[in-house]
Scaffold this active site. Structure first.
Site, PDB file in Angstrom:
ATOM      1  N   ARG A 179       0.833  -1.210   0.000  1.00 40.10           N
ATOM      2  CA  ARG A 179       0.000   0.000   0.000  1.00 40.10           C
ATOM      3  C   ARG A 179       0.867   1.259   0.000  1.00 40.10           C
ATOM      4  O   ARG A 179       0.460   2.307  -0.448  1.00 40.10           O
ATOM      5  CB  ARG A 179      -0.874   0.035   1.271  1.00 40.10           C
ATOM      6  CG  ARG A 179      -2.002  -0.966   1.295  1.00 40.10           C
ATOM      7  CD  ARG A 179      -2.599  -1.053   2.701  1.00 40.10           C
ATOM      8  NE  ARG A 179      -3.088   0.201   3.242  1.00 40.10           N
ATOM      9  CZ  ARG A 179      -4.304   0.695   3.070  1.00 40.10           C
ATOM     10  NH1 ARG A 179      -5.176   0.017   2.353  1.00 40.10           N
ATOM     11  NH2 ARG A 179      -4.674   1.830   3.621  1.00 40.10           N
ATOM     12  N   ARG A 183       9.756   5.628  -3.222  1.00 37.44           N
ATOM     13  CA  ARG A 183      10.051   6.596  -4.291  1.00 37.44           C
ATOM     14  C   ARG A 183      11.497   7.035  -4.266  1.00 37.44           C
ATOM     15  O   ARG A 183      12.027   7.365  -3.214  1.00 37.44           O
ATOM     16  CB  ARG A 183       9.232   7.873  -4.080  1.00 37.44           C
ATOM     17  CG  ARG A 183       7.790   7.712  -4.266  1.00 37.44           C
ATOM     18  CD  ARG A 183       7.180   9.088  -4.528  1.00 37.44           C
ATOM     19  NE  ARG A 183       5.748   8.959  -4.393  1.00 37.44           N
ATOM     20  CZ  ARG A 183       5.067   9.390  -3.353  1.00 37.44           C
ATOM     21  NH1 ARG A 183       5.671  10.026  -2.365  1.00 37.44           N
ATOM     22  NH2 ARG A 183       3.777   9.191  -3.298  1.00 37.44           N
ATOM     23  N   ARG A 256      -9.253  -6.362  13.836  1.00 38.90           N
ATOM     24  CA  ARG A 256      -8.473  -5.479  14.699  1.00 38.90           C
ATOM     25  C   ARG A 256      -9.320  -4.272  15.021  1.00 38.90           C
ATOM     26  O   ARG A 256     -10.127  -3.814  14.206  1.00 38.90           O
ATOM     27  CB  ARG A 256      -7.185  -5.014  14.005  1.00 38.90           C
ATOM     28  CG  ARG A 256      -6.217  -6.117  13.714  1.00 38.90           C
ATOM     29  CD  ARG A 256      -5.624  -6.736  14.945  1.00 38.90           C
ATOM     30  NE  ARG A 256      -4.650  -5.869  15.599  1.00 38.90           N
ATOM     31  CZ  ARG A 256      -4.111  -6.146  16.790  1.00 38.90           C
ATOM     32  NH1 ARG A 256      -4.462  -7.245  17.456  1.00 38.90           N
ATOM     33  NH2 ARG A 256      -3.221  -5.331  17.324  1.00 38.90           N
ATOM     34  N   ARG A 287       0.066   5.562  16.380  1.00 42.95           N
ATOM     35  CA  ARG A 287       0.250   6.905  15.823  1.00 42.95           C
ATOM     36  C   ARG A 287      -0.516   7.942  16.621  1.00 42.95           C
ATOM     37  O   ARG A 287      -1.417   7.605  17.394  1.00 42.95           O
ATOM     38  CB  ARG A 287      -0.104   6.951  14.340  1.00 42.95           C
ATOM     39  CG  ARG A 287      -1.511   6.536  14.009  1.00 42.95           C
ATOM     40  CD  ARG A 287      -1.699   6.394  12.489  1.00 42.95           C
ATOM     41  NE  ARG A 287      -3.039   5.890  12.208  1.00 42.95           N
ATOM     42  CZ  ARG A 287      -3.442   5.446  11.034  1.00 42.95           C
ATOM     43  NH1 ARG A 287      -2.626   5.404  10.019  1.00 42.95           N
ATOM     44  NH2 ARG A 287      -4.668   5.012  10.863  1.00 42.95           N
ATOM     45  N   GLU A 312      -3.604   6.431  18.960  1.00 42.29           N
ATOM     46  CA  GLU A 312      -4.272   5.214  18.491  1.00 42.29           C
ATOM     47  C   GLU A 312      -3.597   3.968  19.058  1.00 42.29           C
ATOM     48  O   GLU A 312      -2.404   3.760  18.831  1.00 42.29           O
ATOM     49  CB  GLU A 312      -4.248   5.152  16.955  1.00 42.29           C
ATOM     50  CG  GLU A 312      -4.998   6.290  16.301  1.00 42.29           C
ATOM     51  CD  GLU A 312      -5.208   6.089  14.806  1.00 42.29           C
ATOM     52  OE1 GLU A 312      -4.751   5.070  14.240  1.00 42.29           O
ATOM     53  OE2 GLU A 312      -5.842   6.971  14.202  1.00 42.29           O
ATOM     54  N   TYR A 360      -9.815  -5.138   3.270  1.00 42.89           N
ATOM     55  CA  TYR A 360      -9.136  -3.922   3.726  1.00 42.89           C
ATOM     56  C   TYR A 360      -9.291  -2.830   2.661  1.00 42.89           C
ATOM     57  O   TYR A 360      -8.407  -2.589   1.866  1.00 42.89           O
ATOM     58  CB  TYR A 360      -7.659  -4.285   3.941  1.00 42.89           C
ATOM     59  CG  TYR A 360      -6.767  -3.242   4.587  1.00 42.89           C
ATOM     60  CD1 TYR A 360      -7.253  -2.084   5.165  1.00 42.89           C
ATOM     61  CD2 TYR A 360      -5.388  -3.442   4.615  1.00 42.89           C
ATOM     62  CE1 TYR A 360      -6.405  -1.166   5.760  1.00 42.89           C
ATOM     63  CE2 TYR A 360      -4.524  -2.535   5.201  1.00 42.89           C
ATOM     64  CZ  TYR A 360      -5.045  -1.396   5.767  1.00 42.89           C
ATOM     65  OH  TYR A 360      -4.194  -0.491   6.339  1.00 42.89           O
ATOM     66  N   ASP A 362      -9.970   1.067   1.232  1.00 42.56           N
ATOM     67  CA  ASP A 362      -9.946   2.499   1.483  1.00 42.56           C
ATOM     68  C   ASP A 362     -11.302   3.072   1.068  1.00 42.56           C
ATOM     69  O   ASP A 362     -12.125   2.361   0.488  1.00 42.56           O
ATOM     70  CB  ASP A 362      -8.837   3.161   0.664  1.00 42.56           C
ATOM     71  CG  ASP A 362      -7.458   2.841   1.227  1.00 42.56           C
ATOM     72  OD1 ASP A 362      -7.345   2.665   2.450  1.00 42.56           O
ATOM     73  OD2 ASP A 362      -6.492   2.763   0.438  1.00 42.56           O
TER      74      ASP A 362
END
Ligand code: UDP
Length: 380
Positions: A179, A183, A256, A287, A312, A360, A362
């Site tokens: 995901r 770069r 989860r 996070r 979190e 999963y 988005d």
């Protein structure tokens, strides 16, 4: 007599987009949700004049112009660009893995230097895989080592991933780490997509626009009066847990969940960005989200003297908590396939979204999923 064409169970993105398009096509929908509010996990709450993402940070991103135009026609989106920072043992690294990260990790100043470093670091795992006759990474650990080498895997991936999923990286599928972009340019944009942003005024505006004029009932649990709800409509659009729909007949799927600890701070700018990932195992949270950065930029950040953050904590889902992520290991995938086979035989029930498809997803792919659903196509 059935009063509605569709009973939509769950008002998250799948349910809300489905109901929206159905209503536009002249169908009559009833949307029910067991929570006291609509919107599923995109729901936000205003605190100290800041939109707090109550069920975790949601950053909309897509390369699908049709999806982007669809949501922007409902509510304009801002120019938020996700550029999270990772903290490991007090040192900060840019994400996703890009030239800034490689400079911070190894001092590499050119793409050639970074490529050479990664090649050197992944050599061992490539040789091990070759010796075993394997040509593609079999799990998240192998995939991460092949993509970015051992240092980044150990400092920025292993601890974070094992906290987030509660399982060793060797037992998780490779696709989870794919995901994230890798770069060879100096670019901290977390997504490769053409479009990204946050609805101006928050996600509730999107939910309100999607469900405008549609009959919705909150605090209504489908399973509490299943036969009654089913009797109301020709078809059911179910967006809850697929295993619960089938009364857990093959056993329970695992999920989860995330527990949030919110804090209000008397400072206009606590961490300087919306998302900081804590990638070492010993920090108990994954996070910290500073919500105002999703909607205020530059000098605007200082217009509000306060800030709201959420830490979190990722944990295994237990009954009574909110299921957030399907667990993508072999056991759960096999079990989900058995449930999906049952779902495929239904002619009067439509399953959609993260929980009903056990996938999963988005946000944008969920909308695409609705656009492409045969039921939706049948109205066109
Ligand atoms: N990940 C990681 N380190 C990070 C951020 C992400 O190892 O600092 C891994 C982790 O395995 C996570 C996956 O990348 O599950 C996908 O991250 P993403 O940010 O897309 O997760 P989400 O926002 O859906 O929780």
């Amino acid at each position: 007599m059935e009063k509605y064409d569709y009973l939509v169970v769950g008002s998250g993105l799948f349910g809300a987009v489905f109901a929206h398009l159905a209503t536009k096509a002249g169908k009559k929908c009833l949307v029910i949700d067991k929570r006291p509010q609509l919107g599923g996990n995109i729901y936000c709450e205003k605190q100290h004049d800041i939109c707090v993402h109550k069920y975790g940070a949601h950053i909309f991103h897509t390369s699908n112009k049709e999806v982007w135009d669809f949501v922007n026609a409902l509510v304009p989106f801002n120019r938020y660009t996700n550029a999270p920072v990772a903290v490991y043992e007090g040192k900060m690294y840019n994400l996703p893995f890009n030239m800034n990260t490689f400079y911070q990790m190894w001092g590499c100043k050119t793409p050639a230097e970074a490529e050479a470093k990664i090649a050197e670091q992944k050599q061992q795992v490539v040789e091990e895989m070759r010796a075993q006759g394997v040509d593609a990474p079999r799990n998240l650990e192998e995939q991460a080592l092949c993509l970015v080498g051992r240092d980044i895997y150990e400092k920025l991936i292993k601890g974070y991933t094992e906290k987030q999923w509660g399982r060793p990286c060797t037992e998780l599928p490779a696709f989870i780490i794919k995901r994230l972009p890798v770069r060879m340019i100096f670019d901290n944009n977390y997504f490769n997509d053409s479009y990204q942003g946050i609805p101006i005024g928050g996600y509730n505006k999107l939910t309100e626009a999607l469900l405008a004029g549609i009959e919705c009932k909150v605090n209504e649990d489908f399973f509490a009066q299943r036969e009654y709800w089913e009797s109301l409509a020709e078809k059911v659009v179910f967006t809850g847990q697929i295993d619960e729909y089938y009364n857990f007949c093959y056993g329970k799927l695992q999920y989860r969940t995330v527990r949030f600890e919110e804090e209000v701070h008397e400072t206009p700018n606590l961490q300087g960005c919306a998302v900081i990932n804590y990638t070492e195992r010993s920090v108990p949270y994954t996070r910290v989200i500073e919500h105002k950065h999703f909607e205020s930029f530059g000098a605007d950040v200082y217009a509000n003297p306060r800030t709201v953050i959420s830490k979190e904590f990722s944990t295994e889902w237990t009954e009574g908590s909110e299921p957030f992520y399907p667990v993508n290991d072999a056991t759960n995938t096999e079990l989900a396939d058995r449930y999906r086979a049952l779902a495929a035989k239904e002619s009067k029930v439509i399953f959609g979204g993260r929980l009903a498809e056990y996938k999963y997803y988005d946000m944008a792919p969920v909308i695409e999923q609705v656009f492409n659903h045969p039921e939706v196509k049948s109205w066109q």
